[in-house]
Scaffold this motif. Sequence first.
Motif, PDB file in Angstrom:
ATOM      1  N   GLY A  68     -19.900 -23.959  38.955  1.00 35.71           N
ATOM      2  CA  GLY A  68     -18.866 -22.929  37.982  1.00 35.71           C
ATOM      3  C   GLY A  68     -17.884 -22.564  39.072  1.00 35.71           C
ATOM      4  N   ALA A  69     -17.990 -22.910  40.233  1.00 36.60           N
ATOM      5  CA  ALA A  69     -16.732 -22.387  41.074  1.00 36.60           C
ATOM      6  C   ALA A  69     -15.107 -22.761  40.485  1.00 36.60           C
ATOM      7  CB  ALA A  69     -16.875 -23.006  42.575  1.00 36.60           C
ATOM      8  N   ALA A  70     -15.164 -24.028  40.118  1.00 36.53           N
ATOM      9  CA  ALA A  70     -13.928 -24.159  39.516  1.00 36.53           C
ATOM     10  C   ALA A  70     -13.629 -23.530  38.502  1.00 36.53           C
ATOM     11  CB  ALA A  70     -13.749 -25.865  39.563  1.00 36.53           C
ATOM     12  N   ASN A  71     -14.632 -23.399  37.644  1.00 37.02           N
ATOM     13  CA  ASN A  71     -14.231 -22.519  36.331  1.00 37.02           C
ATOM     14  C   ASN A  71     -13.752 -21.233  36.570  1.00 37.02           C
ATOM     15  OD1 ASN A  71     -14.899 -24.668  34.762  1.00 37.02           O
ATOM     16  ND2 ASN A  71     -16.873 -23.920  34.428  1.00 37.02           N
ATOM     17  N   ALA A  72     -14.449 -20.410  37.665  1.00 32.08           N
ATOM     18  CA  ALA A  72     -14.237 -19.285  38.278  1.00 32.08           C
ATOM     19  C   ALA A  72     -12.611 -19.292  38.791  1.00 32.08           C
ATOM     20  CB  ALA A  72     -15.130 -18.630  39.133  1.00 32.08           C
ATOM     21  N   ALA A  73     -12.321 -20.275  39.532  1.00 27.38           N
ATOM     22  CA  ALA A  73     -11.182 -20.211  40.216  1.00 27.38           C
ATOM     23  C   ALA A  73     -10.098 -20.241  39.018  1.00 27.38           C
ATOM     24  CB  ALA A  73     -11.242 -21.134  41.092  1.00 27.38           C
ATOM     25  N   VAL A  74     -10.115 -21.098  38.174  1.00 22.38           N
ATOM     26  CA  VAL A  74      -9.182 -21.270  36.674  1.00 22.38           C
ATOM     27  C   VAL A  74      -8.979 -19.829  36.271  1.00 22.38           C
ATOM     28  CG1 VAL A  74      -8.953 -22.374  34.418  1.00 22.38           C
ATOM     29  CG2 VAL A  74      -9.707 -23.560  36.400  1.00 22.38           C
ATOM     30  N   VAL A  75     -10.019 -19.127  36.084  1.00 24.69           N
ATOM     31  CA  VAL A  75     -10.024 -17.871  35.243  1.00 24.69           C
ATOM     32  C   VAL A  75      -9.052 -17.010  36.112  1.00 24.69           C
ATOM     33  CG1 VAL A  75     -11.284 -15.586  34.775  1.00 24.69           C
ATOM     34  CG2 VAL A  75     -12.352 -18.275  34.047  1.00 24.69           C
ATOM     35  N   VAL A  76      -9.136 -16.924  37.376  1.00 25.24           N
ATOM     36  CA  VAL A  76      -8.590 -15.875  38.402  1.00 25.24           C
ATOM     37  C   VAL A  76      -7.305 -16.351  38.516  1.00 25.24           C
ATOM     38  CG1 VAL A  76      -8.534 -15.231  40.761  1.00 25.24           C
ATOM     39  CG2 VAL A  76     -10.762 -15.183  39.835  1.00 25.24           C
ATOM     40  N   LEU A  77      -6.999 -17.647  38.510  1.00 22.21           N
ATOM     41  CA  LEU A  77      -5.578 -17.985  38.469  1.00 22.21           C
ATOM     42  C   LEU A  77      -5.034 -17.644  37.168  1.00 22.21           C
ATOM     43  CD1 LEU A  77      -3.253 -19.611  40.152  1.00 22.21           C
ATOM     44  CD2 LEU A  77      -4.396 -21.649  39.046  1.00 22.21           C
ATOM     45  N   ILE A  78      -5.275 -17.989  36.372  1.00 25.02           N
ATOM     46  CA  ILE A  78      -4.674 -17.697  34.866  1.00 25.02           C
ATOM     47  C   ILE A  78      -4.523 -16.108  34.858  1.00 25.02           C
ATOM     48  CG2 ILE A  78      -4.794 -17.952  32.374  1.00 25.02           C
ATOM     49  CD1 ILE A  78      -4.319 -20.557  33.843  1.00 25.02           C
ATOM     50  N   ALA A  79      -5.513 -15.574  35.131  1.00 26.01           N
ATOM     51  CA  ALA A  79      -5.517 -13.896  34.934  1.00 26.01           C
ATOM     52  C   ALA A  79      -4.364 -13.464  35.875  1.00 26.01           C
ATOM     53  CB  ALA A  79      -6.958 -13.302  35.222  1.00 26.01           C
ATOM     54  N   LYS A  80      -4.319 -13.758  37.007  1.00 23.27           N
ATOM     55  CA  LYS A  80      -3.267 -13.424  38.092  1.00 23.27           C
ATOM     56  C   LYS A  80      -2.001 -13.815  37.435  1.00 23.27           C
ATOM     57  CE  LYS A  80      -2.137 -13.487  42.790  1.00 23.27           C
ATOM     58  NZ  LYS A  80      -2.472 -14.048  44.125  1.00 23.27           N
ATOM     59  N   ALA A  81      -1.934 -15.095  36.977  1.00 25.64           N
ATOM     60  CA  ALA A  81      -0.503 -15.466  36.626  1.00 25.64           C
ATOM     61  C   ALA A  81       0.321 -14.613  35.497  1.00 25.64           C
ATOM     62  CB  ALA A  81      -0.280 -16.896  36.172  1.00 25.64           C
ATOM     63  N   LEU A  82      -0.906 -14.189  34.644  1.00 26.57           N
ATOM     64  CA  LEU A  82      -0.437 -13.362  33.389  1.00 26.57           C
ATOM     65  C   LEU A  82      -0.615 -11.860  33.775  1.00 26.57           C
ATOM     66  CD1 LEU A  82      -2.467 -15.245  30.578  1.00 26.57           C
ATOM     67  CD2 LEU A  82       0.191 -15.114  30.806  1.00 26.57           C
ATOM     68  N   GLY A  83      -0.919 -11.490  34.965  1.00 23.53           N
ATOM     69  CA  GLY A  83      -1.103 -10.128  35.176  1.00 23.53           C
ATOM     70  C   GLY A  83      -2.291  -9.398  34.298  1.00 23.53           C
ATOM     71  N   LEU A  84      -2.987 -10.218  34.206  1.00 17.10           N
ATOM     72  CA  LEU A  84      -4.049  -9.463  33.426  1.00 17.10           C
ATOM     73  C   LEU A  84      -5.569  -9.344  34.250  1.00 17.10           C
ATOM     74  CD1 LEU A  84      -3.937 -11.569  30.316  1.00 17.10           C
ATOM     75  CD2 LEU A  84      -3.255  -9.166  30.358  1.00 17.10           C
ATOM     76  N   PRO A  85      -6.360  -8.611  34.084  1.00 20.36           N
ATOM     77  CA  PRO A  85      -7.689  -8.729  34.756  1.00 20.36           C
ATOM     78  C   PRO A  85      -8.601  -9.848  34.475  1.00 20.36           C
ATOM     79  CG  PRO A  85      -7.852  -7.301  32.852  1.00 20.36           C
ATOM     80  CD  PRO A  85      -6.607  -7.489  32.954  1.00 20.36           C
ATOM     81  N   LYS A  86      -9.536 -10.458  35.280  1.00 18.92           N
ATOM     82  CA  LYS A  86      -9.909 -11.579  35.162  1.00 18.92           C
ATOM     83  C   LYS A  86     -11.212 -11.672  33.839  1.00 18.92           C
ATOM     84  CE  LYS A  86     -13.387 -11.195  38.524  1.00 18.92           C
ATOM     85  NZ  LYS A  86     -13.848 -11.486  39.876  1.00 18.92           N
ATOM     86  N   SER A  87     -11.453 -10.370  33.368  1.00 16.49           N
ATOM     87  CA  SER A  87     -12.136 -10.104  32.381  1.00 16.49           C
ATOM     88  C   SER A  87     -11.571 -10.648  31.042  1.00 16.49           C
ATOM     89  CB  SER A  87     -12.673  -8.807  32.106  1.00 16.49           C
ATOM     90  OG  SER A  87     -11.823  -7.925  32.064  1.00 16.49           O
ATOM     91  N   ALA A  88     -10.159 -10.729  31.222  1.00 14.61           N
ATOM     92  CA  ALA A  88      -9.445 -10.895  30.009  1.00 14.61           C
ATOM     93  C   ALA A  88      -9.297 -12.512  29.609  1.00 14.61           C
ATOM     94  CB  ALA A  88      -8.155 -10.515  30.013  1.00 14.61           C
ATOM     95  N   VAL A  89      -9.616 -13.235  30.615  1.00 18.21           N
ATOM     96  CA  VAL A  89      -9.704 -14.476  30.334  1.00 18.21           C
ATOM     97  C   VAL A  89     -11.372 -15.313  30.343  1.00 18.21           C
ATOM     98  CG1 VAL A  89      -8.616 -16.815  31.375  1.00 18.21           C
ATOM     99  CG2 VAL A  89      -7.274 -14.598  31.533  1.00 18.21           C
ATOM    100  N   ARG A  90     -11.634 -15.988  29.561  1.00 15.54           N
ATOM    101  CA  ARG A  90     -12.650 -16.694  29.507  1.00 15.54           C
ATOM    102  C   ARG A  90     -12.535 -18.224  28.976  1.00 15.54           C
ATOM    103  NH1 ARG A  90     -12.186 -13.635  25.406  1.00 15.54           N
ATOM    104  NH2 ARG A  90     -12.693 -14.193  23.379  1.00 15.54           N
TER     105      ARG A  90
END
Length: 94
Positions: A38-60
């Motif tokens: 799940g490391a790549a999945n977690a990295a995708v969530v962090v990357l997308i959340a950061k790009a949108l200025g959202l907390p990572k809990s907002a992306v799943r």
Amino acid sequence: MTVRVTPKGGRDAVDGWMLDEAGRPVLKVRVSVAASEGAANAAVVVLIAKALGLPKSAVRISAGETSRVKRLAIDGATEAEASLAFGTPPAPSG
């Protein structure tokens, strides 16, 4: 939002939009980590959340946990905000 992930892509980055085989828009994303445990999945969530200025809990990941093509559910971002962050997706073909 649908993304196509390249694990072990050298760096974490959004590479823009493309059309998949069926002519649907897909956001190309690369992450530096391997697709293990799940490391790549977690990295995708962090990357997308950061790009949108959202907390990572907002992306799943809502579909495609073990696939390169994943469907993301994003809370708290409008289509306009996503277009600002990632550009405008190409119009579906066909």
